[in-house]
Each structure stands twice: as structure tokens, then as C-alpha cells.
Design an enzyme around this catalytic site. Structure first.
Site, mmCIF file in Angstrom:
data_model
loop_
_atom_site.group_PDB
_atom_site.id
_atom_site.type_symbol
_atom_site.label_atom_id
_atom_site.label_comp_id
_atom_site.label_asym_id
_atom_site.label_seq_id
_atom_site.Cartn_x
_atom_site.Cartn_y
_atom_site.Cartn_z
ATOM 1 N N ARG A 235 0.866 -1.019 -0.072
ATOM 2 C CA ARG A 235 -0.003 0.096 0.087
ATOM 3 C C ARG A 235 0.768 1.173 -0.050
ATOM 4 N NH1 ARG A 235 -4.721 -1.858 4.317
ATOM 5 N NH2 ARG A 235 -5.243 -3.872 3.248
ATOM 6 N N ARG B 11 1.164 -5.920 11.467
ATOM 7 C CA ARG B 11 0.968 -4.975 12.506
ATOM 8 C C ARG B 11 0.571 -5.403 13.671
ATOM 9 N NH1 ARG B 11 -3.747 -0.256 11.937
ATOM 10 N NH2 ARG B 11 -2.106 0.705 10.460
ATOM 11 N N GLU C 199 -6.598 -0.326 14.712
ATOM 12 C CA GLU C 199 -7.239 -1.524 14.027
ATOM 13 C C GLU C 199 -6.296 -2.633 13.691
ATOM 14 O OE1 GLU C 199 -8.180 -2.712 9.339
ATOM 15 O OE2 GLU C 199 -8.440 -0.469 9.838
ATOM 16 N N ARG D 67 2.161 1.561 10.143
ATOM 17 C CA ARG D 67 1.650 2.119 8.635
ATOM 18 C C ARG D 67 2.835 2.046 7.774
ATOM 19 N NH1 ARG D 67 -3.093 5.217 7.659
ATOM 20 N NH2 ARG D 67 -3.033 5.986 9.742
#
Length: 428
Positions: A261, A393, A348, A276
């Protein structure tokens, strides 16, 4: 895509869905108008074509001057048919374009609003009181560096910002977590699958990603291929243009892949560590099922995600994502957010979406149903769902929640067999 027939018959529920999404409800009227324009254009084309065929028989019987006159009319009629066919094709293309940009119809009960309007359904587990234990919790990057588990500096040297090397116990910890998740998935009836990470534009668009405008997606222009941000994309395309037999129940696949991403627009946010990043690994559950079973399957996906989080002994909360934050394909989405001590908040860790028949309509994935009155086997679009079972993550939450005062990290009990019985990760 949405069911255009249902939208035409029930426009108000689609307008209500658009309002909840904070989207333009006039798009419903635009779709209805485009559908009517398509029907009119098709009718005109088919009428002219029928006239052309009938006229051809008349010309064949004519002779002399009459035939010459009729031949001139045939020429004009042929031009009219050609123009009507072009108009029909244009009208169908215009309707399809609108359909492909119109988001899925949300489920009843989905919270209205945007990103901040989610509803917390419940909170599980209690965050540790580090002050009562007599020490200040370190963040995951400091812990991981002391454990010899992560190298961000050399990741940036080799590939740029937000890339990293997992090494030593960091690599082992991720593989252990992923393998534990895969074992759980297999036990639940999922077929393991290691998926392609490069897909064609029609596959990416088929799952609901906007390949023309989505800045999150990496594109290889020379090959006209896209790097996936989740194995959901490849698995959704796996059965494109196929008819499935779901007579024995849903088809469940657990996809293990590296994901990419661009994290566009996130400059300055979560740049420290691996919260991230541009590349990560993920174990994704994916389900094909009959439309009427999708809500029940969605509940199961959430339960499987929570089972993994509980095995990791992580405090978390379950949130019902608001309509405006669902994305194009989802009719409902539940996130599980794990507690991150260094940030004193929940972040999340998992997400599970019920996409109903939206993706299947775009990818032409159907199932056989009982025969119609003529004895022919009927088909209809299937439903598709997805949910995260483990991802890179998670290491953030595992390290921070299970850290000890001396910088070591306690290994969750369920994970220990996957690390050779290791109970505590010591600093190097």
C-alpha cells in the site's frame, strides 16, 4: 455492482443508503434515467433491425424502378440501424459506468456518518496498568530493536521510508503468528492458498478498487499490472466468470500473501515503526456463499478474528464501521481494534466485510439454483466476504502489551508451541 433492477423498484432504500454514506443520493435518479435511456436505445435499435430484415424480403421481390427506389431506402435504413446500434452501445456503456461507481447498498443498522462515527459494540479484556507495575511502557520500535527483531534504518536504506527488515525473533514471531492463524483457519474448513500479488486491472476493479483514482495502489505501468493491498483481490478474481456449486455450503479460502500500500495522504502519521508501512504480510479469510447466508458468515468471520486476538491475549474492542467509511464494496464492516499502550488508544488489527453480491456481479461469479419452469438450471450472483486473521501490524500490539520491565517480552501461551516452547523473548 448493485442490482439495478432492485434499485429501480426500490429507489428510496438506495437513497437512504447514500444519505447514510454521506454520498450523493441524486446518483440513484441518474442510474434510473440511464437505465431508461438504455432500454429506449435498445428498443429503437431492435425495432429498426427488424424493419431492415423485413424490408430486405420486400426488396428481393421487387423489380425495375421500384427495386432501385427500395434499394435507396435500404441504404438509408442500414445507416439508421448502424447509428441506433452505436447509440445503444453508448447507452449501455454509460449505464455500466454509473453502476460501477455506485457503492453497495448498506445493511440495516449500519451507523450513518463518516470515519469518526463508528459505534463501539463491545470491549474485551482490560489494558494493563503499567504505572501500577512501576514502569513506563516502551513503544514497539524500541522494544523490537532491543530484541534484535526489527531494522527500520536499513529498510529505509535499501527501499526507502516505511520499509523494514524483520529479523531474528521478529521474523520468527510473524511466521509463528501466521502459522497459528492458518492452523485455526484449516480447522474451521478453510482451504489454504498462497496467492499472486500482481493482478490485472479488471481483477482489481472487479473487487471494487478504483484503479484510475486510488492513490493507495501500486501500479506497474509497463506490464499494466497492480500490486495488491490484500489477497482478497486475487481470491475474488479466482472464480471470475465461473458458476459455483454451493450446494454443500460456502467455499472458504485462507489467503497468505505479501501486501503493498502506498499510504498516500498519510505523511507524518504513524511514521515510527511498523504501524503504517508500504509492505506487510497478511492472512486473509475469504468466503463465497449464497446471498442469504452472508450475514451469518459475517458473524463467523468476526468470531474467528476474535478467537485469534484472544489467543494473543490482547485487549481489544469491536467497532461497527460507519457507512461513509465502508468503501465501495462493503455493505457492513466490523473492525477489531487492539490496545496499543504507547499510544494509549485502540488501533485497527482486523477488519471483516460483507460485500453481499456486489463483487460477484462485477466479476460475474454465480451459483446454480433449482431449475426454472422450463427445466433449465437458473443462476444468480453469489455473495463474497473477507476478514483479516493475522497481519504484520499485530506485532505492534503483541510486543507492547506483553512487555516486561526489563525490556523482555512474554510470549502468549497459545503462540509458544510455534516458537519451540519459547516463553520469554530476551533483549540481545
Amino acid at each position: 455492482m448493485i442490482d439495478i433492477k432492485d434499485l429501480i423498484e426500490n429507489p428510496e432504500k438506495y437513497k437512504a443508503s447514500q444519505r447514510a454514506r454521506q454520498a450523493d443520493e441524486s446518483a440513484v435518479d441518474a442510474l434510473i434515467a440511464a437505465s431508461e435511456a438504455r432500454s429506449a436505445a435498445i428498443t429503437r435499435f431492435e425495432t429498426l433491425r427488424a424493419q431492415q430484415k423485413a424490408f430486405g424480403k420486400t426488396v428481393a421481390k421487387a423489380q425495375g424502378e421500384e427495386k432501385q427506389r427500395l434499394l435507396a431506402e435500404v441504404k438509408q435504413l442500414a445507416e439508421d440501424v448502424k447509428a441506433a446500434e452505436s447509440e445503444s452501445n453508448d447507452a449501455q456503456a454509460a449505464l455500466l459506468k454509473l453502476q460501477r461507481s455506485f457503492p453497495n447498498l448498506i445493511h440495516d443498522g449500519v451507523p450513518a456518518g463518516g470515519e469518526e462515527d463508528f459505534v463501539t459494540l463491545r470491549t474485551e479484556g482490560t489494558p494493563r496498568d503499567f504505572a501500577a507495575e512501576g514502569f513506563e511502557p516502551k513503544d514497539h520500535l524500541e522494544l523490537a530493536e532491543r530484541l534484535g527483531a526489527l531494522d527500520m534504518e536499513r529498510g529505509a536504506k535499501v527501499s526507502g521510508a516505511r520499509f523494514y527488515f524483520l529479523k531474528g525473533i521478529g521474523a520468527r514471531l510473524e511466521l509463528a503468528m501466521m502459522q497459528m492463524g492458518l492452523d485455526q483457519a484449516v480447522k474451521a474448513g478453510f482451504t489454504p492458498m498462497i496467492t499472486p500479488t500482481l493482478v490485472r486491472p479488471d481483477t482489481m476493479a472487479g473487487t471494487g478498487f478504483d484503479v484510475e483514482h486510488d492513490d493507495e495502489i501500486y501500479r506497474l505501468e509497463r506490464d499494466d499490472l497492480y500490486l495488491v493491498g490484500t489477497s482478497e483481490v486475487a481470491i475474488a478474481g479466482y472464480h471470475a466468470d465461473e458458476i459455483l456449486d454451493l450446494g454443500r455450503g460456502p467455499e472458504r479460502i485462507a489467503g497468505w500473501s505479501t501486501c503493498y500500500r502506498r499510504e498516500a495522504g498519510s505523511h507524518g502519521k504513524d511514521t515510527r515503526g511498523i504501524l503504517r508501512v508500504h509492505q506487510f504480510n497478511k492472512l486473509e479469510m475469504f468466503i463465497y456463499c449464497s446471498a442469504e447466508d452472508s450475514a451469518a458468515e459475517h458473524a463467523k468471520l468476526l468470531a474467528w478474528e476474535e478467537e485469534m486476538l484472544q489467543k494473543m491475549e490482547l485487549p481489544y474492542r469491536v467497532v461497527d464501521i460507519a457507512a461513509g467509511d465502508l468503501g465501495l464494496s462493503a455493505a457492513r464492516k466490523f473492525d477489531c481494534e487492539g490496545w496499543v499502550p504507547s499510544q494509549n488508544t485502540y488501533r485497527e488489527l482486523t477488519s471483516t466485510s460483507d460485500c453481499t453480491t456486489f463483487q460477484a456481479r462485477r466479476l460475474n461469479i454465480r451459483e446454480r439454483t433449482q431449475s426454472d419452469d422450463g427445466g433449465r438450471a437458473a443462476t444468480r450472483p453469489v455473495a463474497t466476504l473477507n476478514g483479516t486473521l493475522a497481519t504484520t501490524r499485530w506485532l505492534v500490539a503483541i510486543l507492547e502489551n506483553h512487555q516486561q520491565a526489563d525490556g523482555s517480552v512474554r510470549v502468549p501461551e497459545a503462540l509458544r508451541p510455534y516458537l519451540g516452547g519459547l516463553e520469554v523473548i530476551e533483549p540481545v
